[in-house]
Scaffold this active site. Structure first.
Site, PDB file in Angstrom:
ATOM      1  N   GLU A   1       0.883  -1.170   0.000  1.00  0.00           N
ATOM      2  CA  GLU A   1       0.000   0.000   0.000  1.00  0.00           C
ATOM      3  C   GLU A   1       0.916   1.213   0.000  1.00  0.00           C
ATOM      4  OE1 GLU A   1      -1.767   3.025   0.255  1.00  0.00           O
ATOM      5  OE2 GLU A   1      -1.778   2.746   2.424  1.00  0.00           O
TER       6      GLU A   1
ATOM      7  N   CYS B   1      -1.995   8.985   2.904  1.00  0.00           N
ATOM      8  CA  CYS B   1      -1.879   8.610   1.491  1.00  0.00           C
ATOM      9  C   CYS B   1      -3.137   8.959   0.733  1.00  0.00           C
ATOM     10  CB  CYS B   1      -1.548   7.124   1.358  1.00  0.00           C
ATOM     11  SG  CYS B   1      -2.726   6.030   2.176  1.00  0.00           S
TER      12      CYS B   1
END
Length: 470
Positions: A244, A278
């Site tokens: 990720e 993010c």
């Protein structure tokens, strides 16, 4: 607080001590005894040798007891997060609440059996048999977590591994390890067998790299930068990877948007967690005909985001992780201004504090919006229409999340189909999700493998197929 790396629940003597300081004022928050290369081998051996996997019920009980213990100590954990990460106290409290959800959902999934049954008499070549599937834990998993969510990112790796029955070795960020170690103590106190969790801190060459390359490790789950993620992919060898990575998430504001909603989403998406997510809003793409009105409203809204001491109840935006990160963001702003952008509010730096900034007229090719700017910046780019917005949104190496603000269903559906990313949220920030829903990106944001509690359990286990006469 003085803590230590843990192998199967027991502190290591360590080869040195890591001192953690507040990004806000440099005050020492705690120390951690670090692990060595030899400790890595010991931790992997302990994981692989573990055979007494708790039952589904026992795993659920461990997770539920940990959730209750975290509930009782939520303020203590929130303050630890704020102390070592520099995040505003409200962010620490919010992160604890999210982690409580992670534990609750993981406990629920511990009790769920996702096995399937296939009848074998469904074809001319069939037999009177049935095929069954069951899910079994992997012997050894490794998780490497970042600094921006010191508790929730750890829980998103650890709790699904426990639910799956898989022993895990955690390597948290060296910038925010105290929260992770305190969380491990909660798990052990709730009855987690020591061999199911080790927590190792140390230099990359001593800990992270040996863990990633270790032949006895079955899966590596990593959340962090693109550069490190690609390095892991190149060096991990024959094992499962869950990566990720970063994001450059757009918020598209169309002419028919509810502007009050759009401004709130832009501010929250850009400034929450000091912009260090993010899935934070990294680019605000606004249709030309409403750009002036939207921009003036966002400037006014930004005045509500008080930046300062993370422990002050009035503070809404704390520091970024360290002064060097703030200096980088300051440089990114200066580059954008040199290219024609205008800073309308904020952008001043004091140590690791960076005032939330609204930047207008941002060129489409400047570093601020081409790369991931991990801080409280709200860059505004004007677009002609939805088609232009979709082109700009997709013109990036990243593909994590996105948000679209519109009152037109046709526009919403078109955006959902056209945007090249893992998540599209309509009339919400790009980062919206619940802790059990699938999450992850494509392109440089990841390999398309999802996380979230349910998907992560799948990553930490494998499906065994067997058949019987029937």
């Amino acid at each position: 607080m003085n803590l230590a790396s843990l192998i199967a629940g027991k502190p290591v003597s360590g080869s040195g001590t890591l001192t953690i300081r507040s990004p806000y004022n440099g005050v020492e928050v705690g120390t951690v005894a670090m692990a060595t290369r030899r400790d890595v081998d010991r931790a992997v051996a302990a994981s692989c040798a573990f055979r007494e996997t708790p039952t589904r019920y026992q795993r659920a009980e461990i997770l539920e007891k940990t959730r209750a213990a975290l509930e009782a100590r939520r303020e203590e954990f929130a303050r630890t997060i704020s102390s070592e990460a520099g995040l505003a106290l409200r962010e620490g409290r919010y992160e604890v609440s999210r982690t409580i959800d992670v534990l609750r959902f993981a406990a629920m999934e511990s009790l769920r059996d996702d096995g399937q049954i296939f009848s074998c008499d469904v074809s001319a070549q069939g037999k009177p048999r049935k095929i069954f599937t069951t899910r079994e834990p992997l012997p050894c998993a490794v998780a490497i977590t970042p600094f921006n969510h010191p508790l929730n990112q750890v829980a998103h790796k650890v709790a699904p591994a426990i639910a799956a029955g898989t022993p895990l070795i955690l390597k948290p960020s060296e910038k925010t390890p105290l929260t992770a170690l305190k969380f491990a103590e909660l798990l052990y106190s709730a009855g987690l067998p020591g061999a199911m969790l080790s927590v190792l801190l140390g230099p990359t060459t001593e800990v992270a790299e040996p863990l990633v390359k270790h032949p006895e490790v079955d899966v590596v789950a990593f959340t962090g930068s693109v550069a490190i993620g690609k390095r892991i992919a190149a060096t991990a060898g024959y094992k499962k990877l869950v990566l990720e990575l970063g994001g450059n998430d757009p918020l598209i504001v169309l002419h028919d948007a509810d502007l009050d909603l759009a401004v709130t989403l832009a501010a929250e998406g850009s400034f929450r967690n000091s912009g260090q997510r993010c899935t934070a809003v990294k680019r605000i793409l606004v249709e030309e005909r409403i750009a002036a009105d939207f921009t003036s409203r966002l400037v006014e809204k930004t005045k509500e985001y008080v930046c300062g001491d993370p422990m002050d109840e009035q503070t809404r935006v704390g520091t970024v992780i360290d002064e060097s990160s703030a200096i980088y963001l300051e440089t990114v702003i200066q580059e954008a201004v040199a290219a024609g952008a205008k800073v309308l509010i904020g952008g001043e730096r004091h140590g690791a504090l960076l005032q939330p900034a609204v930047i207008a007229d941002v060129p489409r090719d400047c570093r601020m919006v081409v790369c991931e700017s991990f801080g409280p910046l709200a860059p505004i780019l004007t677009v002609r229409d939805l088609d232009d917005a979709l082109t700009v949104a997709n013109a990036t190496a990243y593909g994590l999340s996105s948000g679209v603000v519109t009152s037109n269903l046709h526009s919403a559906l078109k955006a959902i189909k056209a945007l090249r990313c893992g998540t599209v949220n309509i009339n919400e920030v790009p980062g919206f999700r619940i802790e059990s829903s699938p999450f992850g990106g494509i392109k440089d944001s990841g390999l398309g493998v999802k996380e979230g509690v349910i998907e992560a359990i799948k990553a930490y286990s494998f499906v065994k197929t067997f058949s019987l006469p029937w």
